[in-house]
Write an enzyme that holds these catalytic residues in place. Structure first.
Site, PDB file in Angstrom:
ATOM      1  N   SER A 143     -42.614 -18.640 -27.700  1.00  0.00           N
ATOM      2  CA  SER A 143     -41.716 -17.507 -27.514  1.00  0.00           C
ATOM      3  C   SER A 143     -41.937 -16.439 -28.578  1.00  0.00           C
ATOM      4  O   SER A 143     -43.021 -15.896 -28.706  1.00  0.00           O
ATOM      5  CB  SER A 143     -40.270 -17.992 -27.474  1.00  0.00           C
ATOM      6  N   ASP A 301     -41.202  -9.986 -25.786  1.00  0.00           N
ATOM      7  CA  ASP A 301     -41.873 -10.933 -26.671  1.00  0.00           C
ATOM      8  C   ASP A 301     -43.088 -11.543 -25.976  1.00  0.00           C
ATOM      9  O   ASP A 301     -43.359 -11.221 -24.811  1.00  0.00           O
ATOM     10  CB  ASP A 301     -40.885 -11.995 -27.165  1.00  0.00           C
ATOM     11  N   ASP A 303     -43.967 -14.287 -24.467  1.00  0.00           N
ATOM     12  CA  ASP A 303     -43.845 -14.921 -23.154  1.00  0.00           C
ATOM     13  C   ASP A 303     -42.963 -14.113 -22.203  1.00  0.00           C
ATOM     14  O   ASP A 303     -42.642 -14.564 -21.110  1.00  0.00           O
ATOM     15  CB  ASP A 303     -43.341 -16.357 -23.267  1.00  0.00           C
ATOM     16  N   ASP A 305     -39.832 -13.239 -21.944  1.00  0.00           N
ATOM     17  CA  ASP A 305     -38.507 -13.608 -21.451  1.00  0.00           C
ATOM     18  C   ASP A 305     -37.413 -12.824 -22.168  1.00  0.00           C
ATOM     19  O   ASP A 305     -36.321 -12.663 -21.645  1.00  0.00           O
ATOM     20  CB  ASP A 305     -38.273 -15.121 -21.526  1.00  0.00           C
TER      21      ASP A 305
END
Length: 570
Positions: A143, A301, A303, A305
């Protein structure tokens, strides 16, 4: 666990590169202790840790071992092996390699693996699990953590991260799995047997159409899309292609990507950490915004999300909004526009983490919508969505966490940065048409509902000693709860681990998922909470207040924040 014995065991089976790394710490007992005093823990957020050789590090061996355990679990589910596991990865170091090793480990166990051909956002994986009817999903990502980290997240067939009881069962299988039995299948063999397949590009098309379908007012996007200028940064991650595609296809034609942060890069060379919660991550984007006189800045970010934004006030000043502020702007926009068009369900519901702003409850109530609190972790919002669908009691319209995660649909069961970027662009266009900025809109919410302000703080405590200190802090607070915070009496204490709410010396059970967290209800509607992070070696503190004026709110917030920090000294 005997750290030195485990260290010597690893010397006997790792590859050449890892062997050199481990031999380089032979004369450093503290480093050996940190790498081998425990196994990297597996929970509802999977595994996450610093890259490197060792039991307490993210590496190929731990990925393969966890995947072998996951395969054992799936094999206990009738038809699970045939339904298979969807696998995605982000731009971090070793993400593609870990993803392939996971796929080949599943194949070696007879479980079908469906692998993306390049990096994809977390929400795309969640959508894919549901869309393809997979039994589970895996994403290789850490993340928003610093570059030294990577991680391994597991999803179940509903598209949400695995529930605690499932994580516990997989952890037990990891504990009984020896590295010697973790032998991945050869890639060519796996493909020839149909145990490894590539997910087709049509999946991206389906996901894009789904997200576009969540646009509240597509006509507004087409009308104003060319009149609002957006700067976007994927922070070297996976959001670049899907975010730009969705915005472009909806009509947002004036989107400019920060060139230095456009390409995926595991070193994240332009930021200290690729986290849109950190204002420093917007340094380059804000420079580009100034050069272009753009209306807003978006950042996702690695990833994709989480989403952070920076917006202008009516005088041209720049403000980086908090996750709570973004969540309230989006919630109010969705509810108000659906209500105006008669499209708001009578049983509409918003869901938020319990440490997110209480302003959301006030906004939802104004439109006749219910608000539900859940523990931190978007999997709990996903569980509420499923509960609503199973019972028919409520219709999900929006969910968010103060940590910059948002979702307005039900075909993804995790926070979705692509979905959120679209909603933010649409909301900005709505207000621009009225001669307002998003900051103007936020000030309007404060004037209408009161000044709800919040602050999140964290304290990092690394290593074995840090883990013990975190446990000691939580134990001390449970044994000796504070009677006041910043001069405000504690009216009640919610202990989400014990499942109780104690007020006036009387403890009563509460219906809330088990979570290692404490929540203090204070006078005047203020509150503070404390919990260990589930993904990092940190204790996290939260404070929330409500006042009638900005000046009073900021003063009380600062006072409560300082008092909350003193809880760490227990």
């Amino acid at each position: 666990m005997d750290s030195m014995s485990e260290y010597r065991r690893w010397l006997g089976f790792v590859g050449e590169d890892e062997l050199r790394e481990l031999k380089s710490i032979a004369d450093n007992p503290a480093e050996i202790e940190d790498r081998f005093y425990r196994a990297l823990s597996f929970g509802t957020a999977g595994m996450r840790g610093v890259l490197g050789a060792g039991l307490n590090r993210m590496n190929t061996w731990n990925v393969i071992r966890a995947t072998r355990a996951l395969a054992k679990y799936i094999l206990s589910v009738p038809g699970g092996a045939e339904r298979g596991v969807a696998i995605a990865y982000d731009s971090r170091k070793f993400s593609p390699e870990f993803a392939l090793e996971a796929a080949l480990t599943l194949a070696a166990s007879g479980v079908k693996a469906m692998l993306f051909d390049s990096l994809r956002p977390v929400p795309v994986l969640s959508y894919t699990v549901r869309h393809l009817g997979a039994i589970a999903g895996v994403v290789i990502t850490a993340s928003h953590n610093p570059p030294a980290y990577n991680g391994y997240k597991v999803y179940w067939e509903d598209g949400g991260q695995i529930a605690p009881e499932r994580a516990k069962a997989i952890q037990a299988l990891i504990d009984e799995t020896d590295f010697a039995e973790c032998l991945p299948m050869d890639e060519a063999e796996a493909r020839s047997k149909g145990l490894l397949v590539t997910i087709p590009p049509s999946l991206d098309d389906d996901y894009t159409e789904m997200v576009k379908g969540l646009c509240v007012n597509p006509g507004l996007a087409r009308e104003m899309g060319g009149k609002i200028k957006i700067v976007y940064t994927p922070l070297h991650g996976s959001g670049n292609v899907p975010v730009r595609r969705v915005l472009k296809e909806l009509g947002f034609a004036d989107v400019h990507v920060v060139p230095e942060q456009e390409a995926p890069d595991a070193a994240f060379p332009t930021v200290a950490q690729p986290n849109p919660e950190d204002p420093a991550a917007f340094t380059l984007a804000l420079k580009l915004r100034e050069a272009l006189s753009a209306d807003a800045v978006f950042g996702t970010d690695p990833d994709c999300d989480r989403v952070g934004i920076a917006v202008l006030d009516h005088e041209g000043g720049v403000h980086i909004l908090s996750g709570n502020q973004i969540g309230c702007l989006l919630l109010d926009y969705i509810l108000s526009q659906k209500a105006e068009r008669g499209a708001l369900p009578e049983n509409a519901a918003a869901v938020k983490s319990f440490v997110s702003t209480e302003m959301a409850r006030a906004i939802a109530s104004a439109y006749g919508a219910a608000t539900f609190d859940v523990p931190t972790g978007f999997k709990y919002i996903a569980e509420k969505i499923q509960q609503f669908e199973d019972t028919g009691t409520h219709t999900f319209v929006f969910g968010f966490e103060e940590s910059f995660g948002y979702l307005s649909g039900t075909q993804v069961r995790d926070k979705d940065g692509v979905n959120a970027c679209m909603l933010i662009a649409e909301t900005a266009a709505f207000y621009k048409k009225r001669g307002m900025t998003l900051y103007d809109a936020l000030m309007g919410l404060y004037k209408k509902y009161g000044w709800f302000l919040e602050k999140t703080m964290s304290h990092t405590l690394t290593g074995k000693d840090g883990q013990a200190k975190i446990a000691s802090i939580m134990r001390s607070l449970r044994e000796n709860p504070p009677s006041e915070v910043a001069g405000l009496n504690v009216l009640a204490v919610r202990d989400y681990l014990a499942g109780t709410r104690t007020a006036g010396g009387k403890a009563e059970p509460i219906d809330f998922p088990v979570s290692d967290a404490l929540y203090y209800e204070l006078e005047g509607g203020a509150w503070t909470a404390i919990r260990p992070s589930g993904t990092e070696p940190k204790v996290k503190l939260y404070v929330g207040i409500r006042e009638n004026t900005e000046e009073a709110a900021r003063a009380l917030l600062d006072c409560c924040a300082q008092a909350a920090l003193s809880l760490m000294d227990r």
